[in-house]
Design an enzyme around this catalytic site. Structure first.
Site, short mmCIF file in Angstrom:
data_model
loop_
_atom_site.label_atom_id
_atom_site.label_comp_id
_atom_site.label_asym_id
_atom_site.label_seq_id
_atom_site.Cartn_x
_atom_site.Cartn_y
_atom_site.Cartn_z
N CYS A 123 -89.63 14.09 -38.29
CA CYS A 123 -88.29 14.68 -38.15
C CYS A 123 -88.32 16.18 -38.42
O CYS A 123 -88.78 16.94 -37.58
CB CYS A 123 -87.31 13.93 -39.03
SG CYS A 123 -85.62 14.08 -38.42
N GLU A 161 -91.67 5.87 -40.43
CA GLU A 161 -91.91 5.26 -41.75
C GLU A 161 -90.95 4.11 -42.05
O GLU A 161 -91.26 3.21 -42.82
CB GLU A 161 -91.85 6.32 -42.86
CG GLU A 161 -90.49 6.95 -43.14
CD GLU A 161 -90.18 8.19 -42.31
OE1 GLU A 161 -90.76 8.33 -41.21
OE2 GLU A 161 -89.34 9.01 -42.74
N HIS A 179 -88.03 8.59 -37.41
CA HIS A 179 -88.71 8.30 -38.69
C HIS A 179 -89.50 7.00 -38.58
O HIS A 179 -88.97 5.93 -38.90
CB HIS A 179 -87.67 8.14 -39.80
CG HIS A 179 -86.98 9.41 -40.17
ND1 HIS A 179 -87.45 10.25 -41.14
CD2 HIS A 179 -85.86 9.99 -39.67
CE1 HIS A 179 -86.65 11.30 -41.25
NE2 HIS A 179 -85.67 11.16 -40.36
N1 GLN Z 1 -82.50 18.68 -40.90
C1 GLN Z 1 -83.02 18.20 -39.66
C2 GLN Z 1 -81.92 17.69 -38.74
O1 GLN Z 1 -80.85 17.38 -39.20
C3 GLN Z 1 -84.06 17.13 -39.89
C4 GLN Z 1 -83.50 15.88 -40.47
C5 GLN Z 1 -84.55 14.98 -41.07
O2 GLN Z 1 -85.66 15.40 -41.34
N2 GLN Z 1 -84.20 13.74 -41.31
O3 GLN Z 1 -82.12 17.56 -37.57
#
Ligand code: GLN
Length: 538
Positions: free
Chosen positions: A386, A517, A515
């Site tokens: 992300c 994970e 994600h």
């Molecule tokens: N802050 C970034 C976004 O909102 C990444 C979010 C995250 O890593 N879950 O897109």
């Protein structure tokens, strides 16, 4: 007829109620039962999404996009289930729906009261989770510690369910028995008080799981039995273990599964934990290390280092490392250190692989970008999750595509090269200050390009993964980045969003907007984590 197992905690929080529930669930599954699990969090937040991870640990995300407590992650990893919004209850959620119903005149002019209307709402939510999953057992974790004011209404709900159908409800107390150093003896009194608090709520525990640094001895079992009104055989020793995955096996050594069945008037059954035993064997016997660095910022709190904020990442790494019969060594690296002292980046050469996980806000950003550059240039396996993926794009844009000052608009709104930018719908939400539950959340489809690392890992071109973000790779810059060698390896077909980036001529350089994970399971490591570890082994 479904059975309800309520699990409450005594003495203090953080003693592993969630893992205890997950372990009991695993045992019941191994006896051929269908199981589901529900987490109750007593806070007023509607969900965990608006909480700082240092405050409350990781925000876990389910397929349906519920931002919930990290224990749901434990349940999924142990039980290999996909849970959803029905498995997560908070005070905020309960009150919100009762108040909304009241506003819609659904109580038909009746006076709506805390008792019984709030516990009734809790009960109907628990029953819904069972109905949807068609489970034989639902394990319900009452968050916090008994005696706390805020869990009273949830205990009340449990008590009411027991009265309604005594044979279908079981209470377990997970308590802690300290061994104070200056006394050198295991003390049972705090547990006695915890049971008394439960008694005051009208609840008598059927089983006590006694957490401690060492197994409790016969004398203490007897003492707890006498003073807490629980049969001695139902006081279960649960000493600290080196790996949480040992816990189902330890519980089975005490025959906990059949003791639960007996209490609920069910016949004993054999459990089949063979696969689980093999996993624990690997965990305990692997010697050769794989050293993975995680560059984050949500782990320092005062003088302590907490890793709860990244628990799914840690577990996903472990699952993949065990798959290769190796021993995980995970080291916390602070992004801010690399900002203050770029020479320190050299230490990254000591690692088999580096992960930059998800995150929000400005702190540590430039340090992470520097570390990613270092991994790219020095061919150190790199996995960006992300925010980690977004920063890999920023780094590549700045240093390879020569877009000076390229950035994500999360950090810099007026960059000449906003290579990571708001998703269009997010702009409006943020303007209206609608923060809660409004990110791009949960499961979305992704199409994988052939001949990529991702394709090699997934072995299919159609996948779906879980998301939690507001920003995305800006399609305006896609061509320019591709021209310099960035591979857009995964695309969300519906909205044409880049989901995976990769680099060629590198042992493993991959970032995901989602994600992965969240979908790794103890007995089934996530394909991308597996591929990352495979590259790290070389
Ligand atoms: N802050 C970034 C976004 O909102 C990444 C979010 C995250 O890593 N879950 O897109």
């Amino acid at each position: 007829m479904p059975r309800y197992i309520f699990v409450a905690g005594g003495v203090m929080s953080g003693i592993g109620k969630g893992v205890a529930i997950a372990s009991i669930g695993r045992i019941l599954q191994s006896k051929g039962f269908k199981v589901t699990a529900t987490k109750i969090d007593p806070y007023v937040n509607v969900d965990a999404g608006t909480m700082n991870p240092i405050e409350h640990g990781e925000v876990f995300v389910t397929d349906d996009g519920t931002e919930c407590d990290q224990d749901i992650g434990n349940y999924e990893r142990f039980l290999d289930l996909n849970l959803d919004t029905n498995n997560y209850i908070t005070t905020g959620r309960v009150y919100l729906s009762v108040i909304n119903r009241e506003r819609n005149l659904e109580y038909k002019g009746k006076c709506v009261e805390v008792v019984p209307d709030i516990p009734n709402e809790v009960i109907s939510r628990i029953k819904k989770a069972v109905k949807i999953s068609n489970a034989d057992f639902v394990l319900v974790e009452i968050g916090g510690t008994v005696g706390e004011y805020q869990s009273v209404l949830f205990l009340e709900a449990a008590r009411m369910m027991k009265i309604e159908d005594p044979k279908s409800v079981l209470f377990i107390l997970v308590s802690y028995l300290p061994v104070p150093e200056m006394i050198g003896e295991m003390k049972t009194k705090p547990t006695q008080y915890a049971v008394r608090s439960l008694n005051m709520a009208g609840i008598q525990p059927d089983i006590i799981i006694a957490r401690s640094i060492i197994p409790l001895d016969k004398q203490r079992k007897k003492k707890i039995s006498t003073f807490c009104n629980v049969l001695e055989e139902n006081v279960i020793a649960a000493p600290d273990v080196s790996s949480i995955y040992e816990i189902p096996l330890n519980f089975e050594k005490e025959n906990l599964g059949n003791k639960i069945l007996k209490k609920l008037d069910l016949k004993p059954r054999k459990s089949d934990l063979r696969k689980w035993k093999n996993l624990v064997k690997v965990i305990k016997s692997s010697r050769k290390n794989v050293k993975i660095g995680i560059i984050g910022k949500y782990f320092r709190t005062g003088k302590f280092t907490l890793t709860d904020s990244y628990i799914s990442v840690i577990e996903a790494v472990k699952h993949a490392v065990w798959f290769y019969k190796r021993k995980p060594e995970i080291v916390w690296l602070s992004a801010e250190d690399y900002e203050k002292n770029p020479h320190q980046l050299e230490e990254l050469k000591d690692y088999d692989g580096i992960i930059v996980p998800g995150g929000f806000g400005k702190r540590g950003i430039e340090g992470k970008i520097k570390a990613i550059e270092f991994c790219r240039k020095n061919k150190i396996p790199f996995f960006g999750l992300c925010l980690g993926m977004q920063l890999a794009v920023v780094e590549f844009a700045r240093n390879v595509s020569k877009m000076k000052g390229a950035h994500t608009t999360e950090i810099m709104t007026n960059s000449k090269y906003p290579v990571i930018d708001f998703m269009a719908d997010q702009k409006i939400l943020l303007k209206e200050k609608k923060y809660g539950g409004t990110m791009r959340l949960g499961e979305y489809k992704c199409k994988i390009k052939p001949k990529t690392i991702s394709f090699k890992a997934y072995k299919t071109s159609n996948i779906s993964e879980r998301h939690r973000h507001r920003y995305e790779l800006n399609n305006k810059f896609r061509n320019a980045l591709e021209k310099k060698g960035m591979v857009m390896a995964g695309i969300n077909p519906k909205r044409n969003l880049v989901e995976i980036i990769e680099l060629k001529d590198h042992p493993f350089f991959l970032g995901t907007q989602f994600h992965p994970e969240f979908k790794s399971r103890a007995l089934e490591p996530h394909p991308l984590f597996r591929e990352f570890i495979r590259a790290s082994l070389k």
